[in-house]
Design a protein around this motif. Structure first.
Motif, PDB file in Angstrom:
ATOM      1  N   ALA A  91       0.837  -1.330  -0.141  1.00 48.84           N
ATOM      2  CA  ALA A  91      -0.096   0.044   0.014  1.00 48.84           C
ATOM      3  C   ALA A  91       0.726   1.236  -0.114  1.00 48.84           C
ATOM      4  O   ALA A  91       0.495   2.352  -0.665  1.00 48.84           O
ATOM      5  CB  ALA A  91      -1.006   0.056   1.018  1.00 48.84           C
ATOM      6  N   ASP A  92       2.030   1.387   0.699  1.00 51.68           N
ATOM      7  CA  ASP A  92       2.608   2.276   0.897  1.00 51.68           C
ATOM      8  C   ASP A  92       3.672   2.897  -0.192  1.00 51.68           C
ATOM      9  O   ASP A  92       4.179   3.738  -0.477  1.00 51.68           O
ATOM     10  CB  ASP A  92       3.254   2.513   2.244  1.00 51.68           C
ATOM     11  CG  ASP A  92       2.572   2.760   3.522  1.00 51.68           C
ATOM     12  OD1 ASP A  92       1.128   2.664   3.225  1.00 51.68           O
ATOM     13  OD2 ASP A  92       2.917   2.192   4.553  1.00 51.68           O
ATOM     14  N   TYR A  93       4.229   1.778  -0.898  1.00 51.14           N
ATOM     15  CA  TYR A  93       5.311   1.755  -1.921  1.00 51.14           C
ATOM     16  C   TYR A  93       4.905   1.304  -3.200  1.00 51.14           C
ATOM     17  O   TYR A  93       5.072   1.906  -3.941  1.00 51.14           O
ATOM     18  CB  TYR A  93       6.515   0.755  -1.350  1.00 51.14           C
ATOM     19  CG  TYR A  93       7.587   0.758  -2.309  1.00 51.14           C
ATOM     20  CD1 TYR A  93       8.482   1.876  -2.513  1.00 51.14           C
ATOM     21  CD2 TYR A  93       8.018  -0.291  -3.150  1.00 51.14           C
ATOM     22  CE1 TYR A  93       9.400   2.028  -3.524  1.00 51.14           C
ATOM     23  CE2 TYR A  93       8.784  -0.427  -3.984  1.00 51.14           C
ATOM     24  CZ  TYR A  93       9.494   0.818  -4.282  1.00 51.14           C
ATOM     25  OH  TYR A  93      10.682   0.849  -5.564  1.00 51.14           O
ATOM     26  N   GLN A  94       4.462   0.033  -3.256  1.00 45.22           N
ATOM     27  CA  GLN A  94       4.177  -0.281  -4.569  1.00 45.22           C
ATOM     28  C   GLN A  94       3.236   0.082  -5.261  1.00 45.22           C
ATOM     29  O   GLN A  94       3.317   0.276  -6.692  1.00 45.22           O
ATOM     30  CB  GLN A  94       4.060  -1.996  -4.155  1.00 45.22           C
ATOM     31  CG  GLN A  94       4.218  -2.914  -5.511  1.00 45.22           C
ATOM     32  CD  GLN A  94       5.559  -2.727  -6.045  1.00 45.22           C
ATOM     33  OE1 GLN A  94       6.683  -2.413  -5.392  1.00 45.22           O
ATOM     34  NE2 GLN A  94       6.034  -3.373  -7.172  1.00 45.22           N
ATOM     35  N   LEU A  95       1.978   0.346  -4.583  1.00 48.68           N
ATOM     36  CA  LEU A  95       0.818   0.970  -5.493  1.00 48.68           C
ATOM     37  C   LEU A  95       1.218   2.303  -5.945  1.00 48.68           C
ATOM     38  O   LEU A  95       1.008   2.433  -7.220  1.00 48.68           O
ATOM     39  CB  LEU A  95      -0.299   1.040  -4.437  1.00 48.68           C
ATOM     40  CG  LEU A  95      -1.275  -0.303  -4.256  1.00 48.68           C
ATOM     41  CD1 LEU A  95      -2.193   0.117  -3.390  1.00 48.68           C
ATOM     42  CD2 LEU A  95      -1.644  -0.644  -5.535  1.00 48.68           C
ATOM     43  N   PRO A  96       2.029   3.190  -4.943  1.00 50.66           N
ATOM     44  CA  PRO A  96       2.137   4.508  -5.667  1.00 50.66           C
ATOM     45  C   PRO A  96       3.289   4.315  -6.771  1.00 50.66           C
ATOM     46  O   PRO A  96       3.329   5.185  -7.795  1.00 50.66           O
ATOM     47  CB  PRO A  96       2.870   5.310  -4.508  1.00 50.66           C
ATOM     48  CG  PRO A  96       2.097   4.525  -3.431  1.00 50.66           C
ATOM     49  CD  PRO A  96       2.113   3.168  -3.838  1.00 50.66           C
ATOM     50  N   PHE A  97       4.261   3.420  -6.869  1.00 51.05           N
ATOM     51  CA  PHE A  97       5.273   3.102  -7.542  1.00 51.05           C
ATOM     52  C   PHE A  97       4.750   2.840  -8.959  1.00 51.05           C
ATOM     53  O   PHE A  97       5.199   3.403 -10.025  1.00 51.05           O
ATOM     54  CB  PHE A  97       6.287   2.129  -7.114  1.00 51.05           C
ATOM     55  CG  PHE A  97       7.391   1.892  -7.860  1.00 51.05           C
ATOM     56  CD1 PHE A  97       8.563   2.870  -8.519  1.00 51.05           C
ATOM     57  CD2 PHE A  97       7.490   0.616  -8.599  1.00 51.05           C
ATOM     58  CE1 PHE A  97       9.351   2.495  -9.229  1.00 51.05           C
ATOM     59  CE2 PHE A  97       8.595   0.306  -9.483  1.00 51.05           C
ATOM     60  CZ  PHE A  97       9.478   1.147  -9.776  1.00 51.05           C
ATOM     61  N   VAL A  98       3.981   2.015  -9.105  1.00 52.86           N
ATOM     62  CA  VAL A  98       3.440   1.428 -10.352  1.00 52.86           C
ATOM     63  C   VAL A  98       2.292   2.513 -10.966  1.00 52.86           C
ATOM     64  O   VAL A  98       2.693   2.665 -12.129  1.00 52.86           O
ATOM     65  CB  VAL A  98       2.324   0.217  -9.912  1.00 52.86           C
ATOM     66  CG1 VAL A  98       1.760  -0.291 -11.239  1.00 52.86           C
ATOM     67  CG2 VAL A  98       3.273  -0.962  -9.546  1.00 52.86           C
ATOM     68  N   ARG A  99       1.815   3.226  -9.912  1.00 52.52           N
ATOM     69  CA  ARG A  99       1.134   4.532 -10.715  1.00 52.52           C
ATOM     70  C   ARG A  99       2.118   5.426 -11.366  1.00 52.52           C
ATOM     71  O   ARG A  99       1.784   5.879 -12.596  1.00 52.52           O
ATOM     72  CB  ARG A  99       0.191   5.109  -9.761  1.00 52.52           C
ATOM     73  CG  ARG A  99      -0.938   6.144 -10.231  1.00 52.52           C
ATOM     74  CD  ARG A  99      -1.520   7.093  -9.482  1.00 52.52           C
ATOM     75  NE  ARG A  99      -2.672   7.856 -10.069  1.00 52.52           N
ATOM     76  CZ  ARG A  99      -2.503   8.600 -10.665  1.00 52.52           C
ATOM     77  NH1 ARG A  99      -1.329   9.059 -11.058  1.00 52.52           N
ATOM     78  NH2 ARG A  99      -3.503   9.461 -11.191  1.00 52.52           N
ATOM     79  N   ARG A 100       3.210   5.705 -10.615  1.00 54.25           N
ATOM     80  CA  ARG A 100       4.301   6.673 -11.692  1.00 54.25           C
ATOM     81  C   ARG A 100       4.488   6.139 -12.821  1.00 54.25           C
ATOM     82  O   ARG A 100       4.516   6.827 -13.625  1.00 54.25           O
ATOM     83  CB  ARG A 100       5.340   7.031 -10.510  1.00 54.25           C
ATOM     84  CG  ARG A 100       4.947   7.802  -9.269  1.00 54.25           C
ATOM     85  CD  ARG A 100       6.258   8.468  -8.544  1.00 54.25           C
ATOM     86  NE  ARG A 100       7.017   7.439  -8.129  1.00 54.25           N
ATOM     87  CZ  ARG A 100       6.810   6.832  -6.949  1.00 54.25           C
ATOM     88  NH1 ARG A 100       5.712   7.335  -6.102  1.00 54.25           N
ATOM     89  NH2 ARG A 100       7.536   5.939  -6.622  1.00 54.25           N
ATOM     90  N   GLU A 101       4.837   4.803 -12.554  1.00 50.61           N
ATOM     91  CA  GLU A 101       5.448   3.998 -13.852  1.00 50.61           C
ATOM     92  C   GLU A 101       4.326   4.206 -14.970  1.00 50.61           C
ATOM     93  O   GLU A 101       4.796   4.468 -16.181  1.00 50.61           O
ATOM     94  CB  GLU A 101       5.935   2.800 -13.656  1.00 50.61           C
ATOM     95  CG  GLU A 101       6.975   2.726 -12.756  1.00 50.61           C
ATOM     96  CD  GLU A 101       8.359   3.163 -13.136  1.00 50.61           C
ATOM     97  OE1 GLU A 101       8.772   2.602 -14.291  1.00 50.61           O
ATOM     98  OE2 GLU A 101       8.944   4.356 -12.785  1.00 50.61           O
ATOM     99  N   LEU A 102       3.198   3.827 -14.534  1.00 53.02           N
ATOM    100  CA  LEU A 102       2.140   3.727 -15.503  1.00 53.02           C
ATOM    101  C   LEU A 102       1.858   5.114 -16.025  1.00 53.02           C
ATOM    102  O   LEU A 102       1.582   5.219 -17.333  1.00 53.02           O
ATOM    103  CB  LEU A 102       0.703   3.242 -14.729  1.00 53.02           C
ATOM    104  CG  LEU A 102      -0.530   3.084 -15.872  1.00 53.02           C
ATOM    105  CD1 LEU A 102       0.030   1.894 -16.947  1.00 53.02           C
ATOM    106  CD2 LEU A 102      -1.506   2.523 -14.836  1.00 53.02           C
ATOM    107  N   SER A 103       1.740   6.040 -15.618  1.00 53.52           N
ATOM    108  CA  SER A 103       1.613   7.481 -16.005  1.00 53.52           C
ATOM    109  C   SER A 103       2.759   8.003 -16.839  1.00 53.52           C
ATOM    110  O   SER A 103       2.410   8.796 -17.814  1.00 53.52           O
ATOM    111  CB  SER A 103       1.320   8.501 -14.711  1.00 53.52           C
ATOM    112  OG  SER A 103       2.522   8.624 -14.011  1.00 53.52           O
ATOM    113  N   GLU A 104       3.754   7.308 -16.666  1.00 52.22           N
ATOM    114  CA  GLU A 104       4.901   7.741 -17.512  1.00 52.22           C
ATOM    115  C   GLU A 104       5.080   6.948 -18.668  1.00 52.22           C
ATOM    116  O   GLU A 104       5.885   7.504 -19.651  1.00 52.22           O
ATOM    117  CB  GLU A 104       6.305   7.640 -16.782  1.00 52.22           C
ATOM    118  CG  GLU A 104       6.322   8.702 -15.693  1.00 52.22           C
ATOM    119  CD  GLU A 104       7.706   8.456 -14.812  1.00 52.22           C
ATOM    120  OE1 GLU A 104       8.440   7.559 -15.323  1.00 52.22           O
ATOM    121  OE2 GLU A 104       7.913   9.246 -13.863  1.00 52.22           O
TER     122      GLU A 104
END
Length: 318
Positions: A91-104
């Protein structure tokens, strides 16, 4: 087809990692620090204060699907800490990280790109709700069980009824991206990398749920049953002791003599002669005994007499 290896406590931890590099996050969730050199799994677990059998049960289940562990030997405390750490990681690391990668990796100004990102955000909310429920309801409940506090209003079966597959939305998102994102999209390497990342997350979630369903739920259910049995036994014992002591105090010495005579099979006349009292007095004693003990049958009085030490079971007529 190569047979899957079942890892044991005597295996070197470095070999386990070299065989399955994706368990590095598992080590972190168990609180096992790197830099363990050539120590075995057992030595590494001991130095990090982790239950070895529980660690191996999780590793072998997630890597090989192996279920040859003995549920009675596993540590529910160790597993609870592991699951809580997994939640924080995802919840704290993986979800936000994937969203950043996806948006890029997609055209976020494009309608399709916006829909893909919106779908991911909805998935992230679903996962957060799923994990927050466990942290709010399930994990505190299990901590109370560990402390010997049994609840009559919540149990593990209530959790199981609402435990849905958390990775369904992620599977759908990955499939839609592969099928429908245009082939001439910019930064295709970035997109491919993000798809691999989403696939790994899908696999991680599947393993996480498998650990909950196959190890955690049975462990909690076993603890529930143990506490419930102990609670019932304790209540019955306390009730019986309290009732027996109270009843014994209520009875007079003569009433106890009458009970013994009844248990030995004497009639009212025989009891009167045996105790040198009148038949009417015997009848009065019997009424008082029934009123005080709320026992109406000879069989019931026999059980009472045995439990309270008025007669020896071996002395009774067969």
């Amino acid at each position: 087809m190569k047979a899957l290896k079942i890892y044991e406590a005597s295996d070197k931890m470095i070999n386990l990692i070299n065989d399955n590099y994706n368990i590095l996050q598992t080590l972190s969730a168990f609180g096992i620090s790197l830099g363990f050199g050539d120590k075995t799994v057992e030595e590494t677990c001991l130095s990090n204060k982790v239950d070895t059998k529980t660690f191996l049960a999780v590793v072998n289940l997630t890597i090989n699907g192996a279920t040859n562990y003995d549920i009675e030997t596993l540590s529910i405390e160790t597993l609870l800490k592991y699951l809580e750490a997994c939640h924080h990681y995802y919840a704290d690391y993986q979800l936000p990280f994937v969203r950043r990668e996806l948006s890029e990796s997609i055209y976020i100004n494009d309608k399709l790109g916006k829909l893909i990102l919106q779908m991911y955000d909805e998935y992230a909310k679903e996962i957060n709700r799923h994990m927050q429920y466990e942290e709010r309801m399930l994990f505190p409940y299990v901590r109370n069980l560990i402390q010997g506090k049994y609840s009559a209003t919540y149990n593990i079966d209530t959790f199981v009824k609402h435990h849905t597959e958390a990775d369904k939305s992620l599977k759908e998102l990955k499939s839609l991206m592969i099928k429908y994102l245009p082939s001439d999209i910019h930064n295709s390497n970035k997109l491919t990398s993000t798809l691999f990342l989403i696939h790994n997350n899908e696999e991680w979630l599947g393993n996480h749920q498998n650990v909950e369903d196959s190890i955690f739920v049975p462990l909690v259910r076993r603890l529930e049953e143990t506490l419930k049995t102990e609670r019932i036994s304790s209540a019955i014992s306390a009730f019986a002791n309290a009732e027996g002591a109270e009843d014994a105090d209520l009875l007079s010495a003569r009433e106890k003599d009458v009970i013994v005579a009844i248990v030995q099979g004497m009639s009212n006349k025989e009891i009167a002669e045996h105790l040198c009292i009148t038949i009417n007095t015997v009848i009065t004693h019997r009424k008082n005994i029934t009123r005080k003990l709320q026992i109406h049958s000879a069989a019931g009085l026999t059980i009472y007499a045995i439990v309270n030490g008025l007669v020896e079971i071996d002395s009774l007529k067969r």
